[in-house]
Design a protein around this motif. Structure first.
Motif, PDB file in Angstrom:
ATOM      1  N   GLN A 144      -3.807  -5.853   0.414  1.00 32.39           N
ATOM      2  CA  GLN A 144      -3.229  -4.622   0.962  1.00 32.39           C
ATOM      3  C   GLN A 144      -1.822  -4.835   1.519  1.00 32.39           C
ATOM      4  N   ARG A 149       1.272  -0.277  -3.597  1.00 29.55           N
ATOM      5  CA  ARG A 149       0.477   0.773  -4.224  1.00 29.55           C
ATOM      6  C   ARG A 149       1.204   1.207  -5.490  1.00 29.55           C
ATOM      7  N   SER A 151       1.904   3.993  -6.718  1.00 33.05           N
ATOM      8  CA  SER A 151       2.849   5.105  -6.608  1.00 33.05           C
ATOM      9  C   SER A 151       4.031   4.798  -5.693  1.00 33.05           C
ATOM     10  N   SER A 152       4.067   3.589  -5.125  1.00 32.88           N
ATOM     11  CA  SER A 152       5.126   3.310  -4.153  1.00 32.88           C
ATOM     12  C   SER A 152       6.468   3.056  -4.836  1.00 32.88           C
ATOM     13  N   GLY A 153       6.432   2.695  -6.107  1.00 25.70           N
ATOM     14  CA  GLY A 153       7.672   2.456  -6.833  1.00 25.70           C
ATOM     15  C   GLY A 153       8.377   1.184  -6.412  1.00 25.70           C
ATOM     16  N   ARG A 154       7.739   0.348  -5.613  1.00 22.87           N
ATOM     17  CA  ARG A 154       8.387  -0.857  -5.114  1.00 22.87           C
ATOM     18  C   ARG A 154       7.783  -2.101  -5.757  1.00 22.87           C
ATOM     19  N   VAL A 156       7.211  -4.916  -4.036  1.00 21.17           N
ATOM     20  CA  VAL A 156       6.377  -5.652  -3.084  1.00 21.17           C
ATOM     21  C   VAL A 156       5.591  -4.697  -2.189  1.00 21.17           C
ATOM     22  N   GLY A 157       4.566  -5.251  -1.537  1.00 25.04           N
ATOM     23  CA  GLY A 157       3.705  -4.453  -0.676  1.00 25.04           C
ATOM     24  C   GLY A 157       4.311  -4.196   0.693  1.00 25.04           C
ATOM     25  N   PRO A 158       3.603  -3.398   1.517  1.00 24.93           N
ATOM     26  CA  PRO A 158       4.184  -2.916   2.778  1.00 24.93           C
ATOM     27  C   PRO A 158       4.469  -4.001   3.820  1.00 24.93           C
TER      28      PRO A 158
END
Lengths: 201, 387
Positions: A144, A149, A151-154, A156-158
């Motif tokens: 996580q 995600r 749909s985040s378009g990135r 790397v993760g948060p």
């Protein structure tokens, strides 16, 4: 022995500090540039300052040049490298150096050690490799935090940055990592040589 | 559960808005583009659903219908105001929907009245107004079903959820005020902040303060041993040990804390408060008074708290230190753009070429700068002279 250092971003900070400590120095953080575009124009100036004091500057190679020496030449031109300057280019990026410590990486991110690439310097996109490895983590919190995600378009993760910094600071062993990353090995050798020659004192 | 969609028509300076909401949302835009007004739509529903609240009061406290209706409305949506939300989670984002359309009475006192109010539970309609009783008694239209326990039974969960929304715009000076908390309840500016801490069961409070202490040790290393203690007249104070040249340091309380320290404590407390299943938190510019290096950690902090069940957070910001976070999703940032027909709002994924710019190595802060900066801002200093 105080060694001032300048790096591209926050994740490079613990790497620079551990390396300076490894050769017996006390790191003195001066510049976290916020991207290579902001670091590059400052390199010639830092190089001039490094005529008098020990300096360590770390920058990613990415795809900006064929090899590190070419990039160093371009960054410094028309100057030559100062005697107390250690300007290192990580192949491909600091993330490769972090991946070099397969044992540490596998322990920290709970991924199978066999999946960690043997030659991290050869990876074109080490950041993506780290994220892909974390996709296979047995820990849901790693997935996580590190994996974006859809749909985040990135890329790397948060919590990518904060986890990578935490890993580099608490777990990463540069000596172990240098066994798999020749680029890191050369950086450590160069720093050791500067100390031995009395340039870093 | 979280808000998964927000739809507005003619609300304040928005003629038409329809945005999907993730667990973290960052609202950006130029000054006076209506960032707070966007959050206020959610507050408005909260005010209706809250105990002691209600539709009439929610309108009145905003200065009347005239103030909440968009100036660009004209005939759009027949001049009426609509606010709609979907509530759910990742697996079922539209578990609940609620929609309210209102306007002013055509005759008489021109009271605010609802034109329609609907709710659905898993796609099944559980509320549809106006109904026969409304037709028979027009006075009923001055109250929503949302605010009435005997009318919202079929969607009580929505009412409870909306009433649990928290709005926070902590003002350190208000927290420090000596008469704080005497008559304030649920004060967004922090007037009852210390009282809220005091009312929290001791064990829970200590646990949370310990966590905050851990974070403070990094951000404000000279402060340690944060605790809540009463003074001789029974007033509560946040106390900490301030390390300095004396071996044991000195005690300080909130009156001595810096603005940044107080805001950080308040922010962290609010994130931890409520625990699992807490309602959404609305935050106004949490970056204020904080050092850029601390601000940069906020997106990660939110994500981390939310992974362990923390509440959804909708916040407004001007901070590139937040927007430059590489893990910030393009579906987590809402961009407001003022225009002749009111302000438009959309998630950044709808901004032209955003994915190409990201691939080129630009940060979201860099990409959005030209869209949030006032044109010609560099000329601002030249406009000011004395005399």
């Amino acid at each position: 022995m105080f060694v001032s250092y300048a790096v591209e971003g926050a994740t490079d900070t613990p790497v620079a500090e551990k390396l300076i400590q490894l050769v017996g120095g006390t790191p003195n953080r001066v510049l976290v540039a916020g991207g290579k575009a902001k670091l590059d124009p400052k390199v010639p100036g830092l190089n001039r300052v490094a005529q008098a004091r020990p300096w360590f500057v770390l920058r990613d190679l990415d795809s900006d040049a064929d090899c590190a020496p070419n990039l160093i030449g371009a960054l410094l031109a028309p100057q030559a490298l100062s005697g107390r300057m250690c300007l290192r280019i990580a192949e491909r990026a600091t993330e490769s150096w972090l991946l070099g410590d397969a044992t540490g990486f596998s322990d920290y991110f709970r991924v199978p050690i066999t999946r960690v690439p043997d030659s991290p310097d050869a990876l074109n996109r080490p950041k993506r490799q780290i994220v892909d490895l974390c996709r296979r983590s047995t820990h849901s919190s790693v997935r996580q935090a590190m994996v974006p995600r859809a749909s985040s378009g990135r890329e790397v993760g948060p919590e990518y940055t904060s986890w990578l910094i935490d890993f580099a600071r608490d777990c990463w062993d540069p000596t172990r990592a240098a066994n798999r990353s020749p680029s890191l090995r050369r950086a450590i050798d160069r720093m050791t040589a500067l100390v031995a020659a009395g340039c870093w004192a | 559960m979280r808000l998964t969609q927000l739809t507005l028509k003619n609300w304040r300076n928005f003629k038409s808005v329809d945005v999907d909401l993730e667990r973290r949302m960052f609202v950006v835009g130029p000054n006076a583009s209506g960032k707070s007004n966007l959050l206020d739509a959610v507050r408005f529903l909260r005010d209706i659903a809250s105990v002691g609240g209600g539709f009439q009061k929610a309108i009145e406290s905003r200065g009347g219908l005239r103030r909440v209706r968009c100036l660009a409305a004209r005939n759009f949506n027949r001049g009426r105001v609509t606010i709609a939300v979907a509530i759910g989670d990742d697996t079922n984002p539209r578990r609940w929907t609620y929609e309210l359309t209102f306007s002013a009475e055509q005759r008489g006192q021109h009271r605010p009245i609802l034109i329609s109010e609907t709710a659905s539970d898993n796609g099944h309609k559980v509320l549809g107004r106006p109904d026969d009783e409304d037709d028979a008694d027009q006075d009923r239209l001055t109250q929503t079903a949302l605010e009435q326990v005997n009318a919202n039974k079929a969607f009580r969960e929505v009412a409870v959820f909306l009433s649990s929304v928290r709005y926070l715009h902590l003002v350190p000076q208000v927290i420090r005020e000596p008469d704080r908390g005497i008559d304030r309840v649920d004060d967004p500016f922090g007037g009852d902040f210390l009282l809220r801490l005091a009312k929290t069961p001791e064990k829970t409070r200590e646990k949370r303060l310990e966590k905050i202490n851990g974070a403070l040790r990094v951000a404000v290393p000279q402060l340690d041993k944060l605790d809540l203690v009463p003074d001789e007249v029974g007033r509560w104070h946040l106390e900490a040990r301030y390390a300095h040249w004396r071996v044991h340091g000195a005690k300080q309380d909130e009156r001595d804390f810096s603005d940044g320290t107080l805001r950080l404590i308040g922010l962290l407390w609010s994130l931890l408060e409520g625990g699992r299943d807490a309602g959404p938190i609305l935050l106004e510019e949490p970056e204020l008074s904080l050092h850029a290096s601390v601000v940069r950690q906020l997106p990660s902090i939110l994500s981390r708290v939310q992974r362990s069940g923390g509440a959804q957070v909708l916040l407004t910001t001007h901070s590139n230190d937040i927007l430059d976070d590489p893990g910030l999703g393009i579906d987590e940032v809402i961009l407001l753009e003022p225009g002749d027909e009111g302000t438009t709002a959309s998630t950044v994924e709808k901004v032209d070429n955003v994915t190409q710019f990201l691939e080129a190595g630009m940060s979201l802060g860099e990409i959005l700068a030209p869209l949030t900066e006032p044109g010609g801002v560099q000329g601002l200093p030249m406009q000011l002279t004395l005399g």
